[in-house]
Motif scaffolding. Structure first.
Motif, mmCIF file in Angstrom:
data_model
loop_
_atom_site.group_PDB
_atom_site.id
_atom_site.type_symbol
_atom_site.label_atom_id
_atom_site.label_comp_id
_atom_site.label_asym_id
_atom_site.label_seq_id
_atom_site.Cartn_x
_atom_site.Cartn_y
_atom_site.Cartn_z
ATOM 1 N N PRO A 234 5.581 91.525 47.274
ATOM 2 C CA PRO A 234 4.049 91.376 47.220
ATOM 3 C C PRO A 234 3.570 90.539 48.362
ATOM 4 N N HIS A 235 4.543 89.338 48.627
ATOM 5 C CA HIS A 235 4.239 88.465 49.782
ATOM 6 C C HIS A 235 4.060 88.955 50.840
ATOM 7 N N ARG A 236 4.855 90.070 51.180
ATOM 8 C CA ARG A 236 4.795 90.776 52.567
ATOM 9 C C ARG A 236 3.995 92.089 52.802
ATOM 10 N N TRP A 237 3.141 92.211 51.597
ATOM 11 C CA TRP A 237 1.899 93.184 51.830
ATOM 12 C C TRP A 237 0.807 92.376 52.259
ATOM 13 N N ARG A 238 0.545 92.951 53.577
ATOM 14 C CA ARG A 238 -0.653 92.406 54.487
ATOM 15 C C ARG A 238 -0.961 91.011 54.222
ATOM 16 N N PRO A 239 0.269 89.905 54.440
ATOM 17 C CA PRO A 239 -0.307 88.725 54.236
ATOM 18 C C PRO A 239 -1.435 88.302 55.064
ATOM 19 N N ASP A 240 -2.224 87.222 54.289
ATOM 20 C CA ASP A 240 -3.241 86.610 55.277
ATOM 21 C C ASP A 240 -3.400 85.351 55.430
ATOM 22 N N GLY A 241 -2.300 84.812 55.243
ATOM 23 C CA GLY A 241 -1.954 83.382 55.535
ATOM 24 C C GLY A 241 -2.736 82.379 54.753
ATOM 25 N N ILE A 242 -3.643 82.806 53.716
ATOM 26 C CA ILE A 242 -4.123 81.882 52.901
ATOM 27 C C ILE A 242 -3.196 81.425 51.669
ATOM 28 N N THR A 243 -2.414 82.313 50.877
ATOM 29 C CA THR A 243 -1.469 82.018 50.170
ATOM 30 C C THR A 243 -0.053 81.609 50.776
ATOM 31 N N GLU A 244 0.316 80.568 51.363
ATOM 32 C CA GLU A 244 1.394 80.505 52.037
ATOM 33 C C GLU A 244 2.655 80.360 51.039
ATOM 34 N N VAL A 245 3.812 81.169 51.398
ATOM 35 C CA VAL A 245 5.133 80.905 50.840
ATOM 36 C C VAL A 245 6.075 80.596 51.790
ATOM 37 N N PRO A 246 6.794 79.818 51.425
ATOM 38 C CA PRO A 246 7.669 79.312 52.548
ATOM 39 C C PRO A 246 8.652 80.511 53.058
ATOM 40 N N TYR A 249 11.272 81.777 50.512
ATOM 41 C CA TYR A 249 10.934 82.675 49.378
ATOM 42 C C TYR A 249 11.570 83.982 49.337
ATOM 43 N N ASP A 250 11.705 84.660 50.551
ATOM 44 C CA ASP A 250 12.262 85.868 50.646
ATOM 45 C C ASP A 250 13.609 86.089 49.866
ATOM 46 N N ALA A 251 14.292 84.929 49.696
ATOM 47 C CA ALA A 251 15.645 84.921 49.076
ATOM 48 C C ALA A 251 15.374 85.089 47.642
ATOM 49 N N SER A 252 14.024 84.905 46.883
ATOM 50 C CA SER A 252 13.937 84.700 45.654
ATOM 51 C C SER A 252 13.130 85.958 45.122
ATOM 52 N N VAL A 253 13.003 86.981 46.074
ATOM 53 C CA VAL A 253 12.152 88.109 45.854
ATOM 54 C C VAL A 253 12.482 88.934 44.399
ATOM 55 N N SER A 254 11.749 89.330 43.696
ATOM 56 C CA SER A 254 11.945 90.179 42.199
ATOM 57 C C SER A 254 10.856 91.015 42.024
ATOM 58 N N CYS A 255 10.158 91.287 42.954
ATOM 59 C CA CYS A 255 8.868 92.192 42.680
ATOM 60 C C CYS A 255 8.744 93.329 43.958
ATOM 61 N N TYR A 256 8.194 94.533 43.721
ATOM 62 C CA TYR A 256 7.787 95.325 44.632
ATOM 63 C C TYR A 256 6.433 95.665 44.609
ATOM 64 N N ALA A 257 5.610 95.778 45.572
ATOM 65 C CA ALA A 257 4.158 95.810 45.641
ATOM 66 C C ALA A 257 3.925 97.128 46.569
ATOM 67 N N GLY A 258 2.987 97.909 46.169
ATOM 68 C CA GLY A 258 2.620 99.075 47.036
ATOM 69 C C GLY A 258 1.160 99.596 46.508
ATOM 70 N N VAL A 259 0.478 99.986 47.658
ATOM 71 C CA VAL A 259 -0.855 100.646 47.555
ATOM 72 C C VAL A 259 -0.907 102.021 48.171
ATOM 73 N N ALA A 260 -1.465 102.853 47.669
ATOM 74 C CA ALA A 260 -1.603 104.392 47.905
ATOM 75 C C ALA A 260 -2.874 104.820 47.582
ATOM 76 N N ARG A 261 -3.188 106.118 48.619
ATOM 77 C CA ARG A 261 -4.433 106.553 48.408
ATOM 78 C C ARG A 261 -3.929 108.064 47.866
ATOM 79 N N LYS A 262 -5.039 108.527 46.832
ATOM 80 C CA LYS A 262 -5.084 110.017 46.432
ATOM 81 C C LYS A 262 -5.423 110.889 47.269
ATOM 82 N N LYS A 263 -4.691 111.976 47.650
ATOM 83 C CA LYS A 263 -5.311 113.011 48.609
ATOM 84 C C LYS A 263 -6.771 113.568 48.067
#
Ligand SMILES: C[S@@+](CC[C@H](N)C(=O)[O-])C[C@H]1O[C@@H](n2cnc3c(N)ncnc32)[C@H](O)[C@@H]1O
Length: 263
Positions: A234-246, A249-263
């Motif tokens: 989730p922290h790699r999904w279009r980061p905006d620089g507002i919620t900074e994580v060091p 943190y890449d070494a502690s990843v425990s979730c996936y995130a995704g966004v998709a559009r229905k055709k």
């Protein structure tokens, strides 16, 4: 749930509130949360990262023209809530919140602070019964299902052990083309031993828990157009620089995130 069982039985919504630094939790929630923290010391960061993903994905949907939102597994209100993000961009946004925890209902007033042009509603219901959610007056009075809807399932599906794919597709089948699906959920892909222990901590306390592999996560988006950058932590999904994580943190990843559009 009676007051007594609420105070002796931990619940995911109140444990999450504790991870986020909230005050709407009981001793049983804090004890269980502390057990999780022992094996997953970065879970507080993970909860903050999830909230930030909710904010960015909601902004993305609002910018894409989505004016109606269905947020399932809302959690105890934490400012800014989804409708505040959407209505800041489009004041006429309409939002339906759904959760099954009575403590979320007790705080639902904070989810009803709508703009005059928009609308919000809260429904106490179980995500495992999508048909009754879709047919509820709370939903049908607020959302026009012939128009696109943003369906957001953030930090929800890891509490659903079976049938998640069918649940997601029942919701999507009811939504108009151009609707979006937003998911963030736990995985053991990066640290199998850690997440297996966490899963058992939840299950031993009567909370259903199920992490997913990347492949299982991708199945939830089958038939949809995944938005760039696809399925990522989730922290790699279009980061905006507002919620900074060091970067660490890449070494502690425990979730996936995704966004998709229905055709
Ligand atoms: C970890 S919190 C996530 C809150 C919020 N979506 C966020 O990301 O900040 C998970 C929420 O899902 C709710 N939940 C879990 N299982 C559910 C179910 N079967 N039906 C409805 N809500 C559920 C819990 O009560 C809790 O409020």
């Amino acid at each position: 749930m009676g007051v007594e069982s609420a105070q002796t039985q931990p619940h995911s919504a109140r444990m999450y509130d504790y991870f986020l630094g909230g005050k709407d939790n009981y001793a049983a929630d804090r004890l269980a949360a502390e057990e999780v923290l022992k094996v997953w010391p970065t879970i507080k960061v993970a909860a903050t990262v999830n909230r930030a993903f909710m904010r960015r994905s909601t902004r993305f949907l609002a910018d894409a023209g989505i004016r109606q939102f269905l947020d399932i597994g809302t959690g105890i209100p934490t400012e800014p809530n989804l409708h505040q993000i959407a209505q800041e961009i489009t004041p006429e946004s309409r939002v339906v919140y759904v959760d099954h925890d009575p403590i979320v209902l007790a705080h639902a007033r904070a989810l009803m602070t709508t703009t005059p042009e928009g609308a919000t509603a809260y429904l106490e219901a179980d995500a495992t019964d999508p048909e009754s959610i879709l047919a509820s007056p709370e939903l049908t009075e607020i959302l026009d299902l012939s128009e696109p809807v943003g369906l957001s399932l953030i930090a929800l599906l890891h509490f659903i052990e079976t049938g998640a794919e069918e649940i997601v597709h029942t919701f999507l089948d009811a939504l108009a083309p151009g609707s979006y699906l937003v998911i963030c959920a736990a995985t053991a892909d990066f640290d199998p031993a850690q997440i297996a222990t966490v899963r058992e901590i939840y299950r031993a306390r009567g909370i259903t828990a199920q992490d997913r592999t990347r492949e299982e996560f991708a199945t939830l988006f089958q038939g949809l157009d995944l938005v760039d950058p696809g399925i990522v932590p989730p922290h790699r999904w279009r980061p905006d620089g507002i919620t900074e994580v060091p970067d660490s943190y890449d070494a502690s990843v425990s979730c996936y995130a995704g966004v998709a559009r229905k055709k």
